[in-house]
Design a protein around this motif. Structure first.
Motif, PDB file in Angstrom:
ATOM      1  N   UNK A  50     -19.592  -3.893  19.541  1.00  0.00           N
ATOM      2  CA  UNK A  50     -20.559  -3.132  20.514  1.00  0.00           C
ATOM      3  C   UNK A  50     -21.900  -3.578  20.378  1.00  0.00           C
ATOM      4  N   UNK A  51     -22.832  -2.973  21.311  1.00  0.00           N
ATOM      5  CA  UNK A  51     -24.123  -3.643  21.208  1.00  0.00           C
ATOM      6  C   UNK A  51     -24.792  -3.140  20.164  1.00  0.00           C
ATOM      7  N   UNK A  52     -26.046  -3.817  19.891  1.00  0.00           N
ATOM      8  CA  UNK A  52     -26.663  -3.277  18.444  1.00  0.00           C
ATOM      9  C   UNK A  52     -27.267  -1.839  18.489  1.00  0.00           C
ATOM     10  N   UNK A  53     -27.259  -1.446  17.553  1.00  0.00           N
ATOM     11  CA  UNK A  53     -27.722   0.227  17.325  1.00  0.00           C
ATOM     12  C   UNK A  53     -28.984   0.189  17.496  1.00  0.00           C
ATOM     13  N   UNK A  54     -29.741   1.331  17.763  1.00  0.00           N
ATOM     14  CA  UNK A  54     -31.277   1.500  17.798  1.00  0.00           C
ATOM     15  C   UNK A  54     -31.581   2.324  16.608  1.00  0.00           C
ATOM     16  N   UNK A  55     -32.867   2.574  16.733  1.00  0.00           N
ATOM     17  CA  UNK A  55     -33.466   3.368  15.649  1.00  0.00           C
ATOM     18  C   UNK A  55     -33.207   4.800  15.736  1.00  0.00           C
ATOM     19  N   UNK A  56     -32.658   5.381  16.700  1.00  0.00           N
ATOM     20  CA  UNK A  56     -32.575   6.602  16.896  1.00  0.00           C
ATOM     21  C   UNK A  56     -33.593   7.750  16.408  1.00  0.00           C
ATOM     22  N   UNK A  57     -34.467   7.963  17.093  1.00  0.00           N
ATOM     23  CA  UNK A  57     -35.694   8.724  16.750  1.00  0.00           C
ATOM     24  C   UNK A  57     -35.222  10.238  16.274  1.00  0.00           C
ATOM     25  N   UNK A  58     -34.305  10.769  17.088  1.00  0.00           N
ATOM     26  CA  UNK A  58     -33.719  12.136  16.817  1.00  0.00           C
ATOM     27  C   UNK A  58     -33.214  12.178  15.266  1.00  0.00           C
ATOM     28  N   UNK A  59     -32.549  11.219  14.876  1.00  0.00           N
ATOM     29  CA  UNK A  59     -31.621  11.605  13.505  1.00  0.00           C
ATOM     30  C   UNK A  59     -32.786  11.153  12.470  1.00  0.00           C
ATOM     31  N   UNK A  60     -33.868  10.283  12.833  1.00  0.00           N
ATOM     32  CA  UNK A  60     -34.702  10.013  11.908  1.00  0.00           C
ATOM     33  C   UNK A  60     -35.580  11.138  11.631  1.00  0.00           C
ATOM     34  N   UNK A  61     -36.015  12.020  12.768  1.00  0.00           N
ATOM     35  CA  UNK A  61     -36.886  13.181  12.724  1.00  0.00           C
ATOM     36  C   UNK A  61     -36.169  14.149  11.911  1.00  0.00           C
ATOM     37  N   UNK A  62     -34.959  14.355  12.324  1.00  0.00           N
ATOM     38  CA  UNK A  62     -34.055  15.398  11.788  1.00  0.00           C
ATOM     39  C   UNK A  62     -33.770  15.090  10.252  1.00  0.00           C
ATOM     40  N   UNK A  63     -33.841  13.845   9.898  1.00  0.00           N
ATOM     41  CA  UNK A  63     -33.652  13.473   8.410  1.00  0.00           C
ATOM     42  C   UNK A  63     -35.069  13.890   7.556  1.00  0.00           C
ATOM     43  N   UNK A  64     -36.103  13.548   8.309  1.00  0.00           N
ATOM     44  CA  UNK A  64     -37.460  13.589   7.628  1.00  0.00           C
ATOM     45  C   UNK A  64     -37.753  15.265   7.717  1.00  0.00           C
ATOM     46  N   UNK A  65     -37.195  15.845   8.493  1.00  0.00           N
ATOM     47  CA  UNK A  65     -37.484  17.570   8.398  1.00  0.00           C
ATOM     48  C   UNK A  65     -36.605  18.128   7.675  1.00  0.00           C
ATOM     49  N   UNK A  66     -35.391  17.618   7.168  1.00  0.00           N
ATOM     50  CA  UNK A  66     -34.623  18.178   6.062  1.00  0.00           C
ATOM     51  C   UNK A  66     -35.179  17.713   4.878  1.00  0.00           C
ATOM     52  N   UNK A  67     -35.741  16.608   4.608  1.00  0.00           N
ATOM     53  CA  UNK A  67     -36.395  16.179   3.514  1.00  0.00           C
ATOM     54  C   UNK A  67     -37.631  16.760   3.140  1.00  0.00           C
TER      55      UNK A  67
END
Length: 319
Positions: free
Chosen positions: A278-295
């Protein structure tokens, strides 16, 4: 103590549900960092929460309260936490500390053994070829580390595929993937609910190494073919790989073998091959922000709970 002390424990129940989606939808290097941070932060925060709850039980014991010049009678009235909750927290805390200490001791011994093995493997380019017909390859941490490849694996792959294999294993060493695995496993030892994070990290470091191999060769399909071919060829594991790779969390292709079935329930290798096709994956800002919010929530809640305990101890202090 107020509800803040329970928030890290609550997050430990919910957050692991996002481990696999994060591992499969986010760029592998970033996913590895996020997953490792999640395991370590949530493991630490939940352990601290258990410790705070356990302290509220200890200060209700007159003999222990007297050591800190606190009033056990006041503690029973001013602390909203139930004694049964404090006792359970104390038991869970003891188990977490013992399990984490045991894991650290075993990991330290394994790393020391791996470093010694690597030092005993003289080589100019960091690659050691083992005369063994069982196809396998793995990275061995050390100062410096070594890439160990069996003759059986070299005979299985063509020249381009060998280049891909070496680029993959070299990525494990240069990026210190064993450290990510160790930290994620430490968090999971402190809190078994966080094991999905450790499992996901074991997958994302392989995806990270796969993408390094793609950058080295420029051919995603060829890397995908090499990953599948090497996994199918690996039927036996050398004793050295079992002793070092398994314990360090950076097994060779044998440790990456998948299971048959739909991709949703497939093992690591089919999922890695599908990701490479498949095409390369991106950084996915929503998942990054969600993880940062949880932590961030876990850290703030732990700090607030610690402050609550400090206020409680000042309140029940004997003047």
């Amino acid at each position: 103590m107020r509800i803040a002390v329970y928030i890290p424990l609550l997050l430990s129940l919910v957050a692991p549900l996002a481990a696999r989606p994060l591992a499969e939808r986010c760029e592998p290097r970033l996913a590895t960092w996020l997953l490792t941070a999640a395991a370590l932060v949530l493991g630490t925060a939940s352990t601290v929460s258990l410790g705070l709850l356990a302290v509220t039980g200890l200060i209700r014991i007159p003999q222990l309260a007297a050591l800190g010049h606190w009033s056990a009678h006041s503690a029973q009235h001013d602390d909203p936490a139930q004694l049964s909750v404090a006792l359970v927290a104390g038991l869970l805390l003891g188990a977490a500390v013992l399990t984490a200490a045991r894991m650290l001791w075993r990991r330290a011994r394994t790393l020391a053994a791996a470093a010694l093995d690597a030092a005993c493997m003289p080589t100019r380019d960091g690659t050691v070829i083992v005369d063994d017909e069982a196809p396998d390859a793995y990275a061995l941490p050390g100062l410096p580390g070594r890439i160990v490849v069996s003759t059986g694996m070299l005979h299985t792959l063509d020249e381009t595929e060998r280049t891909i294999l070496l680029a993959h294993e070299r990525a494990h060493l240069t990026a210190h993937h064993y450290a990510f695995v160790a930290l994620a496993q430490l968090g999971a030892c402190a809190n078994p609910l966080l094991r999905p994070f450790a499992t996901a990290v074991a997958y994302t470091i392989e995806r990270w190494a796969d993408e390094n191999a793609v950058r080295a060769t420029g051919d995603r399909r060829r890397v995908a073919r090499t990953v599948g071919k090497a996994a199918l060829a690996a039927h036996q594991v050398p004793a050295l790989a079992r002793a070092a790779g398994a314990a360090l969390g950076i097994l060779g292709v044998r440790g990456l073998r998948g299971r048959r079935g739909p991709l949703a329930s497939a093992g690591p290798v089919p999922r890695r091959v599908a990701a490479l096709l498949a095409p390369p994956l991106g950084r996915h800002p929503a998942l990054t922000a969600g993880t940062a919010l949880v932590l961030g929530t876990a850290i703030l809640a732990t700090a607030e709970a610690t402050h609550d305990l400090h206020v409680l101890l000042e309140t029940i202090g004997v003047r």
